[in-house]
Each structure stands twice: as structure tokens, then as C-alpha cells.
Design a protein around this motif. Structure first.
Motif, PDB file in Angstrom:
ATOM      1  N   VAL A  23      10.708  30.162  20.350  1.00  0.00           N
ATOM      2  CA  VAL A  23      11.874  30.946  20.733  1.00  0.00           C
ATOM      3  C   VAL A  23      12.991  30.592  19.759  1.00  0.00           C
ATOM      4  O   VAL A  23      13.372  29.430  19.638  1.00  0.00           O
ATOM      5  CB  VAL A  23      12.327  30.648  22.176  1.00  0.00           C
ATOM      6  CG1 VAL A  23      13.646  31.371  22.480  1.00  0.00           C
ATOM      7  CG2 VAL A  23      11.262  31.062  23.176  1.00  0.00           C
ATOM      8  N   GLU A  24      13.483  31.588  19.062  1.00  0.00           N
ATOM      9  CA  GLU A  24      14.547  31.372  18.087  1.00  0.00           C
ATOM     10  C   GLU A  24      15.835  31.993  18.627  1.00  0.00           C
ATOM     11  O   GLU A  24      15.914  33.201  18.831  1.00  0.00           O
ATOM     12  CB  GLU A  24      14.164  31.982  16.735  1.00  0.00           C
ATOM     13  CG  GLU A  24      12.907  31.335  16.150  1.00  0.00           C
ATOM     14  CD  GLU A  24      12.529  31.903  14.783  1.00  0.00           C
ATOM     15  OE1 GLU A  24      13.211  32.839  14.308  1.00  0.00           O
ATOM     16  OE2 GLU A  24      11.547  31.402  14.204  1.00  0.00           O
ATOM     17  N   ARG A  25      16.821  31.146  18.875  1.00  0.00           N
ATOM     18  CA  ARG A  25      18.085  31.582  19.478  1.00  0.00           C
ATOM     19  C   ARG A  25      19.048  32.075  18.395  1.00  0.00           C
ATOM     20  O   ARG A  25      20.007  31.404  18.028  1.00  0.00           O
ATOM     21  CB  ARG A  25      18.701  30.451  20.291  1.00  0.00           C
ATOM     22  CG  ARG A  25      17.911  29.981  21.490  1.00  0.00           C
ATOM     23  CD  ARG A  25      17.803  31.049  22.581  1.00  0.00           C
ATOM     24  NE  ARG A  25      19.076  31.524  23.080  1.00  0.00           N
ATOM     25  CZ  ARG A  25      19.704  31.014  24.147  1.00  0.00           C
ATOM     26  NH1 ARG A  25      19.159  30.006  24.819  1.00  0.00           N
ATOM     27  NH2 ARG A  25      20.863  31.505  24.546  1.00  0.00           N
ATOM     28  N   PHE A  26      18.783  33.277  17.916  1.00  0.00           N
ATOM     29  CA  PHE A  26      19.689  33.844  16.913  1.00  0.00           C
ATOM     30  C   PHE A  26      21.089  34.013  17.482  1.00  0.00           C
ATOM     31  O   PHE A  26      22.082  33.875  16.749  1.00  0.00           O
ATOM     32  CB  PHE A  26      19.158  35.195  16.424  1.00  0.00           C
ATOM     33  CG  PHE A  26      20.093  35.892  15.477  1.00  0.00           C
ATOM     34  CD1 PHE A  26      20.160  35.503  14.148  1.00  0.00           C
ATOM     35  CD2 PHE A  26      20.917  36.930  15.916  1.00  0.00           C
ATOM     36  CE1 PHE A  26      21.035  36.136  13.266  1.00  0.00           C
ATOM     37  CE2 PHE A  26      21.789  37.564  15.048  1.00  0.00           C
ATOM     38  CZ  PHE A  26      21.846  37.171  13.716  1.00  0.00           C
ATOM     39  N   ASP A  27      21.190  34.314  18.779  1.00  0.00           N
ATOM     40  CA  ASP A  27      22.510  34.483  19.390  1.00  0.00           C
ATOM     41  C   ASP A  27      23.352  33.227  19.226  1.00  0.00           C
ATOM     42  O   ASP A  27      24.540  33.291  18.897  1.00  0.00           O
ATOM     43  CB  ASP A  27      22.367  34.859  20.867  1.00  0.00           C
ATOM     44  CG  ASP A  27      21.514  33.876  21.647  1.00  0.00           C
ATOM     45  OD1 ASP A  27      20.363  33.635  21.223  1.00  0.00           O
ATOM     46  OD2 ASP A  27      21.984  33.351  22.676  1.00  0.00           O
ATOM     47  N   ILE A  28      22.744  32.062  19.431  1.00  0.00           N
ATOM     48  CA  ILE A  28      23.474  30.795  19.277  1.00  0.00           C
ATOM     49  C   ILE A  28      23.717  30.492  17.804  1.00  0.00           C
ATOM     50  O   ILE A  28      24.816  30.070  17.416  1.00  0.00           O
ATOM     51  CB  ILE A  28      22.708  29.646  19.958  1.00  0.00           C
ATOM     52  CG1 ILE A  28      22.691  29.859  21.475  1.00  0.00           C
ATOM     53  CG2 ILE A  28      23.329  28.296  19.607  1.00  0.00           C
ATOM     54  CD1 ILE A  28      21.920  28.804  22.241  1.00  0.00           C
ATOM     55  N   ALA A  29      22.693  30.709  16.986  1.00  0.00           N
ATOM     56  CA  ALA A  29      22.827  30.428  15.552  1.00  0.00           C
ATOM     57  C   ALA A  29      23.965  31.240  14.940  1.00  0.00           C
ATOM     58  O   ALA A  29      24.756  30.719  14.138  1.00  0.00           O
ATOM     59  CB  ALA A  29      21.515  30.711  14.835  1.00  0.00           C
TER      60      ALA A  29
ATOM     61  N   ILE B 130      12.815  36.173  19.761  1.00  0.00           N
ATOM     62  CA  ILE B 130      14.142  36.021  19.174  1.00  0.00           C
ATOM     63  C   ILE B 130      15.174  36.562  20.155  1.00  0.00           C
ATOM     64  O   ILE B 130      15.091  37.718  20.580  1.00  0.00           O
ATOM     65  CB  ILE B 130      14.242  36.760  17.830  1.00  0.00           C
ATOM     66  CG1 ILE B 130      13.207  36.197  16.847  1.00  0.00           C
ATOM     67  CG2 ILE B 130      15.656  36.641  17.246  1.00  0.00           C
ATOM     68  CD1 ILE B 130      13.075  36.988  15.566  1.00  0.00           C
ATOM     69  N   THR B 131      16.118  35.709  20.540  1.00  0.00           N
ATOM     70  CA  THR B 131      17.184  36.146  21.434  1.00  0.00           C
ATOM     71  C   THR B 131      18.426  36.472  20.615  1.00  0.00           C
ATOM     72  O   THR B 131      18.708  35.813  19.603  1.00  0.00           O
ATOM     73  CB  THR B 131      17.509  35.074  22.485  1.00  0.00           C
ATOM     74  OG1 THR B 131      17.995  33.893  21.836  1.00  0.00           O
ATOM     75  CG2 THR B 131      16.276  34.721  23.303  1.00  0.00           C
ATOM     76  N   LEU B 132      19.163  37.469  21.055  1.00  0.00           N
ATOM     77  CA  LEU B 132      20.343  37.911  20.318  1.00  0.00           C
ATOM     78  C   LEU B 132      21.302  38.602  21.265  1.00  0.00           C
ATOM     79  O   LEU B 132      21.018  38.752  22.458  1.00  0.00           O
ATOM     80  CB  LEU B 132      19.937  38.853  19.183  1.00  0.00           C
ATOM     81  CG  LEU B 132      19.287  40.188  19.562  1.00  0.00           C
ATOM     82  CD1 LEU B 132      19.553  41.228  18.476  1.00  0.00           C
ATOM     83  CD2 LEU B 132      17.792  40.044  19.762  1.00  0.00           C
ATOM     84  N   THR B 133      22.452  39.012  20.739  1.00  0.00           N
ATOM     85  CA  THR B 133      23.366  39.872  21.479  1.00  0.00           C
ATOM     86  C   THR B 133      23.434  41.214  20.762  1.00  0.00           C
ATOM     87  O   THR B 133      23.181  41.304  19.563  1.00  0.00           O
ATOM     88  CB  THR B 133      24.786  39.271  21.572  1.00  0.00           C
ATOM     89  OG1 THR B 133      25.306  39.082  20.251  1.00  0.00           O
ATOM     90  CG2 THR B 133      24.756  37.930  22.309  1.00  0.00           C
ATOM     91  N   SER B 134      23.782  42.260  21.518  1.00  0.00           N
ATOM     92  CA  SER B 134      23.717  43.617  20.953  1.00  0.00           C
ATOM     93  C   SER B 134      24.919  44.463  21.324  1.00  0.00           C
ATOM     94  O   SER B 134      24.827  45.687  21.344  1.00  0.00           O
ATOM     95  CB  SER B 134      22.443  44.310  21.447  1.00  0.00           C
ATOM     96  OG  SER B 134      22.526  44.516  22.865  1.00  0.00           O
ATOM     97  N   ASP B 135      26.049  43.805  21.662  1.00  0.00           N
ATOM     98  CA  ASP B 135      27.223  44.543  22.130  1.00  0.00           C
ATOM     99  C   ASP B 135      26.880  45.386  23.348  1.00  0.00           C
ATOM    100  O   ASP B 135      27.331  46.524  23.490  1.00  0.00           O
ATOM    101  CB  ASP B 135      27.804  45.430  21.015  1.00  0.00           C
ATOM    102  CG  ASP B 135      28.353  44.615  19.846  1.00  0.00           C
ATOM    103  OD1 ASP B 135      28.854  43.498  20.090  1.00  0.00           O
ATOM    104  OD2 ASP B 135      28.251  45.083  18.699  1.00  0.00           O
ATOM    105  N   VAL B 136      26.040  44.812  24.215  1.00  0.00           N
ATOM    106  CA  VAL B 136      25.620  45.456  25.468  1.00  0.00           C
ATOM    107  C   VAL B 136      25.033  46.842  25.204  1.00  0.00           C
ATOM    108  O   VAL B 136      25.426  47.851  25.800  1.00  0.00           O
ATOM    109  CB  VAL B 136      26.777  45.524  26.489  1.00  0.00           C
ATOM    110  CG1 VAL B 136      26.252  45.913  27.877  1.00  0.00           C
ATOM    111  CG2 VAL B 136      27.503  44.197  26.595  1.00  0.00           C
ATOM    112  N   ASP B 137      24.070  46.882  24.305  1.00  0.00           N
ATOM    113  CA  ASP B 137      23.329  48.126  24.044  1.00  0.00           C
ATOM    114  C   ASP B 137      22.193  48.209  25.070  1.00  0.00           C
ATOM    115  O   ASP B 137      21.055  47.842  24.793  1.00  0.00           O
ATOM    116  CB  ASP B 137      22.782  48.109  22.618  1.00  0.00           C
ATOM    117  CG  ASP B 137      21.995  49.372  22.281  1.00  0.00           C
ATOM    118  OD1 ASP B 137      21.999  50.310  23.095  1.00  0.00           O
ATOM    119  OD2 ASP B 137      21.374  49.405  21.202  1.00  0.00           O
TER     120      ASP B 137
END
Length: 319
Positions: free
Chosen positions: A35-41, A120-127
Motif C-alpha cells: 500500500v503506497e500512501r501517495f496522499d501522505i507523500a 495506491i491511496t490518494l485524494t481527488s478533490d472529492v471526485d
């Protein structure tokens, strides 16, 4: 009568033993993934470390965007708050990783060609239209879409959409994304073909998420599922009397298949009804087919809708 009861008991006992054996075999499948936490990175990156982050995650940095876009995003107040809210809700992702492992074991059991992805976890501006994305080797999850339906970031989003923006929907959405990958599109344009296609997707969730409640699989509340079950016979009778099964009018999908506040019968009860009742009926058709026919899961998914419907000999439950 006594012999019928004994025979019925034996059939149930044999079925349970078979289910237990399958569950043990699935639990023994070895699964390893990262699990790669791109959101945190990304939230911890600086203009100086950004090039290294782009090197590690090139697929998340479209080439047509200049670096200035990403540098500005690093200090954007809304983005910073979004990242902080995600960190609070998902500080370690351990529970979610364990749940994904079990899902991947089920996928591997039923589809030997399945390759365990990097998550991979990320954020998407609530898409919220793209909460989960699947590629041959990656599973991308936009965690900012799973902060809880009452989160202040979701103000203005319709209630029927917000109801699926919580932690308990995350695994269901991932299973749904993979179900769509393994299920061929409907072969015809009829309402029946759409119902059976979505019924296959929901049945696949049955197989991949055996411990998940039915209402979560279809995105209902307990009350909405109870309404659908109590009115199943009336729903089916309406579809038959209006000769909808083989109708190709795309408006039928808008009324009974697509996500909406409620299903649209054109009756006073509309506001009381849950949405996507065409999907619900398709689910029951597929379930009844599997109870009456012995086919593998891959065979079921490629079976044409007309054959499946006829061989299901579908009978809606009576109130």
C-alpha cells in the motif's frame, strides 16, 4: 413428510460443508501486496522534493501540467485541509489492508488470472464519480471520498450520493470495480439485459464479499432493502404489465438502473422507493439462476442475458 425433512436437512448440511471447504481454501491463498500512501507523500512534499515524488509516481503527474501547478497545490489551503482530514480518518490503513487482502484472496480463487495490484491511496478533490480506479497492476483509492456522509466537505452533494461516501462503502466499491472488470457488458440494449448485467455485478459481490450485508452491496439502507424485498412481487408485476423487459428505451435505465434519489414508477409511491430497483430485480434473477443451475462463476458471467433469465425461472418473493 419425515423423510422430506431429513433429506432437506442433509442437503443443507452438505451445502454448508462445501461452503466451509471453499472458505478454508480461500483463506489459505497467499497474498502479498504493498500500500503506497501517495496522499501522505504528497502532503509532506516540498518544492525541492517534488521531482523525486514525480519520479516515484509518474502516472499521477500528467505531463501537460507544469510543475507550478503541483507546487501551488502543495500550499493550497483547501488541499491541506483535505489531506489532514484524510490522515485523521485513515492514519495507518491497517484495517483496510487486511480487508483488501481477503478480497484479493477471493478474486484469486475465482479468477486465477487475477494479479494482486499495488494499492495506491490518494485524494481527488472529492471526485465522487471516480472513487476507485483499477488498472492491470494498480488499484487507486481516493480516500477523500470516504470520510463519512456527514463530513463538512460533502455539503451540497445530494444525499443519495453522500450515503455511499463512508468507510464501510470503500471495500464494496473496490469489489464493484473488479466485478466490472471481469463481467462482459450486456449483449443487448433491452431493459432485461441491463437488469441481468447489473445483477451479475451484484452476485459477484455476493461471492467476493460473503460477510458483507446485502444492503451495503447495493448501496441501500436497511430500510430501503426491506422495502425492495417487501415489494418485490409488485415491482416485477409492474415491469411485466408495462411490457418493459424487452423495451430498449434508454429512459428505463434512468428510471430503474442508474443511481438516483428513488426509482421512477410514475406513481405516488415513488418518493418512498429506493433507487436502482432494476438492479435489485436483476440480482434476484441471477441468484435464482445459480440456485437452479450448476455453472462456474466465469461461465455465469459470460452467459447471455436471455438464456440466464429463462433458465432462472424467476419468481419474485411474495409479501
Amino acid at each position: 413428510m419425515k423423510y422430506l425433512v431429513v433429506f432437506s436437512f442433509l442437503l443443507t448440511f452438505i451445502a454448508c460443508k462445501k461452503e466451509d471447504k471453499v472458505a478454508r481454501e480461500i483463506a489459505e491463498i497467499p497474498i502479498n501486496f504493498d500500500v503506497e500512501r501517495f496522499d501522505i507523500a504528497f502532503s509532506e512534499a516540498t518544492p525541492e522534493t517534488l521531482p523525486e515524488l514525480k519520479k516515484d509516481f509518474p502516472f499521477l503527474f500528467p505531463a501537460h501540467f507544469p510543475d507550478s501547478v503541483w507546487v501551488n497545490r502543495l500550499s493550497d489551503t483547501i488541499q491541506l485541509e483535505l489531506s489532514n482530514e484524510v490522515k485523521k480518518a485513515y492514519p495507518n490503513f491497517v484495517k483496510e489492508k487486511n480487508e483488501l487482502k481477503v478480497l484479493f484472496q477471493h478474486l484469486t480463487y475465482y479468477f486465477p488470472s487475477f494479479k494482486t495490484p499495488t494499492v495506491i491511496t490518494l485524494t481527488s478533490d472529492v471526485d465522487f464519480k471516480n472513487k476507485v480506479m483499477v488498472t492491470p497492476d494498480k488499484l487507486l483509492i481516493a480516500l477523500d471520498n470516504y470520510l463519512g456522509e456527514n463530513h463538512h466537505f460533502y455539503v451540497g452533494i445530494p444525499a443519495y450520493i453522500k450515503s455511499g461516501m463512508n468507510k464501510e462503502s470503500l471495500l464494496v466499491d473496490v469489489a464493484g470495480a473488479y466485478a466490472a472488470e471481469f463481467t462482459p457488458k450486456a449483449t443487448k440494449r433491452s431493459f432485461l439485459a441491463s437488469m441481468v448485467y447489473y445483477g451479475k455485478l451484484l452476485y459477484l459481490k455476493d461471492m467476493l464479499l460473503p460477510k458483507t450485508p446485502d444492503y451495503l452491496k447495493i448501496g441501500y439502507t436497511d430500510e430501503q432493502l426491506a422495502w425492495a424485498e417487501a415489494n418485490e412481487d409488485q415491482i416485477w408485476r409492474f415491469f411485466i404489465e408495462k411490457e418493459m423487459l424487452y423495451d430498449t428505451d434508454p429512459k428505463l435505465k434512468e428510471r430503474f438502473i442508474n443511481l438516483a434519489p428513488f426509482s421512477k414508477f410514475g406513481l405516488q409511491l415513488d418518493n418512498e422507493s429506493p433507487p436502482q430497483l432494476g438492479q435489485y430485480i436483476g440480482w434476484q434473477i441471477v441468484r435464482q439462476f445459480t440456485q437452479k443451475n450448476t455453472v462456474s462463476l466465469p461461465e455465469l458471467l459470460v452467459l447471455d442475458e436471455e438464456t440466464l433469465f429463462k433458465q432462472s425461472n424467476f419468481k419474485p418473493r411474495k409479501p
